[in-house]
Design a protein around this motif. Structure first.
Motif, PDB file in Angstrom:
ATOM      1  N   TRP A 189       0.841  -1.197   0.000  1.00 10.88           N
ATOM      2  CA  TRP A 189       0.000   0.000   0.000  1.00 10.88           C
ATOM      3  C   TRP A 189       0.881   1.253   0.000  1.00 10.88           C
ATOM      4  O   TRP A 189       2.036   1.214   0.394  1.00 10.88           O
ATOM      5  N   LEU A 190       0.297   2.335  -0.468  1.00  9.49           N
ATOM      6  CA  LEU A 190       1.029   3.599  -0.566  1.00  9.49           C
ATOM      7  C   LEU A 190       0.978   4.364   0.755  1.00  9.49           C
ATOM      8  O   LEU A 190       0.073   4.164   1.568  1.00  9.49           O
ATOM      9  N   PRO A 191       1.947   5.271   0.966  1.00  8.36           N
ATOM     10  CA  PRO A 191       1.931   6.080   2.198  1.00  8.36           C
ATOM     11  C   PRO A 191       0.618   6.839   2.337  1.00  8.36           C
ATOM     12  O   PRO A 191       0.040   7.299   1.341  1.00  8.36           O
ATOM     13  N   HIS A 192       0.163   6.973   3.576  1.00  5.87           N
ATOM     14  CA  HIS A 192      -1.054   7.751   3.837  1.00  5.87           C
ATOM     15  C   HIS A 192      -0.780   9.211   3.483  1.00  5.87           C
ATOM     16  O   HIS A 192       0.251   9.763   3.850  1.00  5.87           O
ATOM     17  N   GLN A 193      -1.731   9.816   2.805  1.00  3.35           N
ATOM     18  CA  GLN A 193      -1.566  11.187   2.327  1.00  3.35           C
ATOM     19  C   GLN A 193      -1.966  12.232   3.362  1.00  3.35           C
ATOM     20  O   GLN A 193      -1.522  13.363   3.300  1.00  3.35           O
ATOM     21  N   ASN A 194      -2.830  11.833   4.310  1.00  2.00           N
ATOM     22  CA  ASN A 194      -3.281  12.789   5.322  1.00  2.00           C
ATOM     23  C   ASN A 194      -3.870  12.031   6.514  1.00  2.00           C
ATOM     24  O   ASN A 194      -4.055  10.816   6.458  1.00  2.00           O
TER      25      ASN A 194
ATOM     26  N   ASP B 270      -6.850  12.112   7.658  1.00  4.59           N
ATOM     27  CA  ASP B 270      -8.171  11.540   7.378  1.00  4.59           C
ATOM     28  C   ASP B 270      -8.049  10.133   6.796  1.00  4.59           C
ATOM     29  O   ASP B 270      -8.843   9.250   7.131  1.00  4.59           O
ATOM     30  N   GLU B 271      -7.062   9.912   5.934  1.00  5.63           N
ATOM     31  CA  GLU B 271      -6.843   8.569   5.393  1.00  5.63           C
ATOM     32  C   GLU B 271      -6.463   7.603   6.516  1.00  5.63           C
ATOM     33  O   GLU B 271      -6.959   6.483   6.592  1.00  5.63           O
ATOM     34  N   SER B 272      -5.591   8.038   7.416  1.00  7.03           N
ATOM     35  CA  SER B 272      -5.211   7.199   8.564  1.00  7.03           C
ATOM     36  C   SER B 272      -6.412   6.928   9.458  1.00  7.03           C
ATOM     37  O   SER B 272      -6.559   5.816   9.984  1.00  7.03           O
ATOM     38  N   ARG B 273      -7.275   7.917   9.633  1.00  6.08           N
ATOM     39  CA  ARG B 273      -8.481   7.732  10.456  1.00  6.08           C
ATOM     40  C   ARG B 273      -9.374   6.650   9.847  1.00  6.08           C
ATOM     41  O   ARG B 273      -9.908   5.791  10.568  1.00  6.08           O
TER      42      ARG B 273
END
Length: 182
Positions: free
Chosen positions: A45-50, A52-55
């Motif tokens: 998977w790609l790095p989380h961009q923000n 909100d994506e991590s949430r």
């Protein structure tokens, strides 16, 4: 045959780690390591961009009840998930009960032996508490760190399969198996 696993009330304590269910307060710890380039790609998977994506991912972890937070000194530094394996890829295990594990660790903690410690603790739980017969774990051919973790924990390579990452690239992946001692 796939086992159904719920670890939402399970806590495993090792010499240096606490493996526990994720909680809402872990959001910024998750984002801190999941947003770093090179971490997620090792797991597809790609790095989380923000945040909100991590949430969104954190909520999936909490609701799914199959993902351990790996806590070190009070901070979530990685995850170890217990998932369904692809039964078509390992038909020789159709009469045995098993699951697949997958893991990721913050780059800041690579090379300290923490992931083998976590994997060994979880495999012991799966074999002793849940009485599973086998555990599957995979790694991309270029992920030598994950290969070493699996070797240290006793997993044996079984076959190479194709795996489509969450970002649409198909990569070769070693499927390895650890069987419960008889």
């Amino acid at each position: 045959m796939n086992a159904e696993v719920d670890i939402s009330k399970v806590v495993i304590i090792t010499e240096r780690l606490t493996l526990r269910h994720w909680k809402p307060d872990d959001l910024y710890d998750l984002y801190e390591y999941a947003s770093v380039d090179g971490v997620g790609q090792m797991a597809g998977w790609l790095p989380h961009q923000n945040v909100d994506e991590s949430r969104e991912i954190l909520n999936r972890f909490i609701d799914g009840k199959n993902e351990f937070a790996i806590e070190f000194n009070g901070k979530a530094i990685g995850s170890l998930g217990i998932n369904q394996y692809n039964e078509e890829e390992l038909p020789e295990y159709k009469d045995k009960m098993g699951c697949e594990i997958g893991y990721v660790l913050s780059k800041d903690y690579w090379g300290r032996g923490l992931m083998p410690e976590a994997v060994q603790a979880v495999t012991m739980y799966l074999f002793e508490a849940l009485k599973l017969d086998f555990i599957v774990c995979g790694h991309f051919l270029d992920n030598l760190q994950s290969m070493r973790v699996q070797e240290k924990c006793g997993f044996e390579h079984r076959k190479i399969v194709k795996y489509e990452t969450r970002y649409g690239i198909v990569k070769n992946c070693w499927l390895s198996v650890l069987e419960r001692a008889k």
